[in-house]
Design a protein around this motif. Structure first.
Motif, PDB file in Angstrom:
ATOM      1  N   GLU A  51       0.839  -1.199   0.000  1.00  0.00           N
ATOM      2  CA  GLU A  51       0.000   0.000   0.000  1.00  0.00           C
ATOM      3  C   GLU A  51       0.875   1.250   0.000  1.00  0.00           C
ATOM      4  O   GLU A  51       2.085   1.176   0.202  1.00  0.00           O
ATOM      5  N   GLU A  52       0.237   2.379  -0.168  1.00  0.00           N
ATOM      6  CA  GLU A  52       0.932   3.665  -0.159  1.00  0.00           C
ATOM      7  C   GLU A  52       1.756   3.827   1.123  1.00  0.00           C
ATOM      8  O   GLU A  52       1.303   3.455   2.218  1.00  0.00           O
ATOM      9  N   ASP A  53       2.954   4.354   0.973  1.00  0.00           N
ATOM     10  CA  ASP A  53       3.908   4.613   2.073  1.00  0.00           C
ATOM     11  C   ASP A  53       4.598   3.363   2.620  1.00  0.00           C
ATOM     12  O   ASP A  53       5.388   3.463   3.568  1.00  0.00           O
ATOM     13  N   ASP A  54       4.289   2.177   2.070  1.00  0.00           N
ATOM     14  CA  ASP A  54       5.119   1.015   2.392  1.00  0.00           C
ATOM     15  C   ASP A  54       6.496   1.244   1.764  1.00  0.00           C
ATOM     16  O   ASP A  54       6.637   2.037   0.827  1.00  0.00           O
ATOM     17  N   VAL A  55       7.493   0.550   2.292  1.00  0.00           N
ATOM     18  CA  VAL A  55       8.867   0.772   1.822  1.00  0.00           C
ATOM     19  C   VAL A  55       9.474  -0.539   1.323  1.00  0.00           C
ATOM     20  O   VAL A  55       9.322  -1.584   1.957  1.00  0.00           O
ATOM     21  N   MET A  56      10.145  -0.457   0.187  1.00  0.00           N
ATOM     22  CA  MET A  56      10.934  -1.593  -0.306  1.00  0.00           C
ATOM     23  C   MET A  56      12.407  -1.230  -0.228  1.00  0.00           C
ATOM     24  O   MET A  56      12.818  -0.174  -0.709  1.00  0.00           O
ATOM     25  N   CYS A 260       9.737  -3.964   3.320  1.00  0.00           N
ATOM     26  CA  CYS A 260      10.093  -5.217   2.654  1.00  0.00           C
ATOM     27  C   CYS A 260      11.563  -5.205   2.221  1.00  0.00           C
ATOM     28  O   CYS A 260      11.981  -4.347   1.435  1.00  0.00           O
ATOM     29  N   ALA A 261      12.329  -6.148   2.734  1.00  0.00           N
ATOM     30  CA  ALA A 261      13.712  -6.324   2.281  1.00  0.00           C
ATOM     31  C   ALA A 261      13.685  -7.128   0.984  1.00  0.00           C
ATOM     32  O   ALA A 261      13.177  -8.257   0.957  1.00  0.00           O
ATOM     33  N   MET A 303       9.628  -9.791   3.178  1.00  0.00           N
ATOM     34  CA  MET A 303      10.884 -10.140   2.507  1.00  0.00           C
ATOM     35  C   MET A 303      10.594 -10.824   1.176  1.00  0.00           C
ATOM     36  O   MET A 303       9.674 -11.640   1.075  1.00  0.00           O
ATOM     37  N   ILE A 304      11.371 -10.457   0.157  1.00  0.00           N
ATOM     38  CA  ILE A 304      11.333 -11.161  -1.131  1.00  0.00           C
ATOM     39  C   ILE A 304      12.640 -11.919  -1.249  1.00  0.00           C
ATOM     40  O   ILE A 304      13.718 -11.388  -0.965  1.00  0.00           O
TER      41      ILE A 304
END
Length: 351
Positions: A51-56, A260-261, A303-304
């Protein structure tokens, strides 16, 4: 946990020799830790989980053509030289691996290229296959580095038995690679296409870049049953102030954002720079952090990663994050559903 807990049967046909035709169309297995569910998707469906403002967190390291072939003086024997890291720019000293190692001793000279203008002298033994080389080249440092690049080959992993092909130069690299220094690609990031990155950006996903120059130590086999006795090789890591600010802002948000790393290397980078109050610090140095179960993660909550080798440190980190039993069940399912494994293989999202 013991080394033997991370073993499983992996059929040879599931080792990916080539990448998916399009980066974002590899398969994606989605593991939901809370619900203990497994879904089967494609990588481009990743956008539905953020969603918006999540970080990868992206590892922007760039792979350099680290594999060279030279000829030994006098005998002319063909020797593979795998560049690991530059030790001294001025003296042109490098840590390397050589193959076959039994033929290479201190004092030997190796000649590279048809014109043999690049020569290396072996000045030290570091491990059974490791050597320190001093390169001799009649030119500036810039010209020397260009020569290494021209003679070098994309360092595809050894499990890929085919010859390197022209497409590998682009595909064995993420599209956001910028800081050269890795001898292996941060493979989870290779599934992102320009189109998918743009779609994520439009949705309001934030990107935070770290640099961890992947070394071969990440892939070294673990030789001890007691995991606490395994020592990781050091890898160079840099996390700057802009990334720290973005990630700490997401950590402080309520409700907490999804961070998310992208890959085990991005995860190692941030976990190597955790402050005492579980926020992220800047770092510019080296890490030999080895993450295996049980482990409390401080920064990322998603995590991916790709599907990894049995008994590998990468699989151990994945197990620490998702739970050992859940990961073993997921790997069992991956084999049954014929997911592709390793560097050019399919991906897993753990949320």
């Amino acid at each position: 946990m013991k080394l033997s807990h991370f073993n499983f049967e992996l059929p040879d046909e599931l080792l990916a020799e080539y990448p998916a035709e399009n980066r974002d169309e590899s398969r994606l297995m989605v593991l939901n830790r809370k619900e203990q569910t497994i879904e089967h998707k494609h990588f481009k469906d990743l956008i539905d989980y953020f969603e918006e403002d999540d970080v990868m967190i992206l590892n922007n390291t760039k792979v350099f053509p680290a594999r060279l072939y030279g000829n030994k003086e006098k005998t002319g024997a063909r020797i593979e030289v795998f560049l690991l890291r530059e030790l001294n720019e001025e003296q042109r000293l490098w840590d390397v691996l050589v193959d076959p190692a039994r033929k290479i001793r201190i004092g030997n000279k190796l000649y590279f290229g048809d014109d043999e203008t690049l020569v290396a002298e072996v000045i030290d033994n570091t491990t059974s296959r490791g050597r320190t080389l001093r390169f001799l080249y009649d030119g500036s440092y810039t010209e020397f580095r260009k020569k290494l690049t021209d003679l070098g080959e994309t360092p595809l992993p050894k499990y890929i038995k085919r010859d390197v092909e022209p497409e590998d130069e682009e595909r064995y690299q993420t599209i956001f690679a910028k800081n050269e220094g890795a001898v292996a690609a941060p493979t989870a990031g290779m599934h992102f296409s320009k189109h998918l990155l743009k779609r994520l950006e439009i949705k309001g996903i934030d990107f935070a870049e770290v640099t961890l120059h992947v070394g071969l130590g990440t892939f070294n086999s673990v030789e001890v049953e007691d995991l606490s006795k395994h020592k990781m090789d050091s890898e160079e890591v840099t996390i700057g102030p802009e990334t720290v600010e973005r990630i700490n802002k997401a950590l402080a948000a309520r409700p907490r954002r999804r961070i998310c790393a992208v890959g085990t290397t991005a995860m190692r980078a941030v976990e190597s720079a955790v402050s005492s109050n579980h926020t992220l610090n800047e770092i510019d140095g080296w890490t030999n952090k080895f993450i295996f179960p049980p482990y409390d993660f401080s920064i990322a909550n998603a995590m991916i990663t790709n599907f990894h080798t049995p008994k590998s440190t990468l699989m151990m980190m994945t197990s620490a994050f998702a739970g050992h039993d859940f990961v073993m069940r997921a790997y069992d399912e991956a084999v049954k559903e014929k997911y592709k494994f390793y560097s050019y293989g399919d991906a897993m999202l753990i949320i």
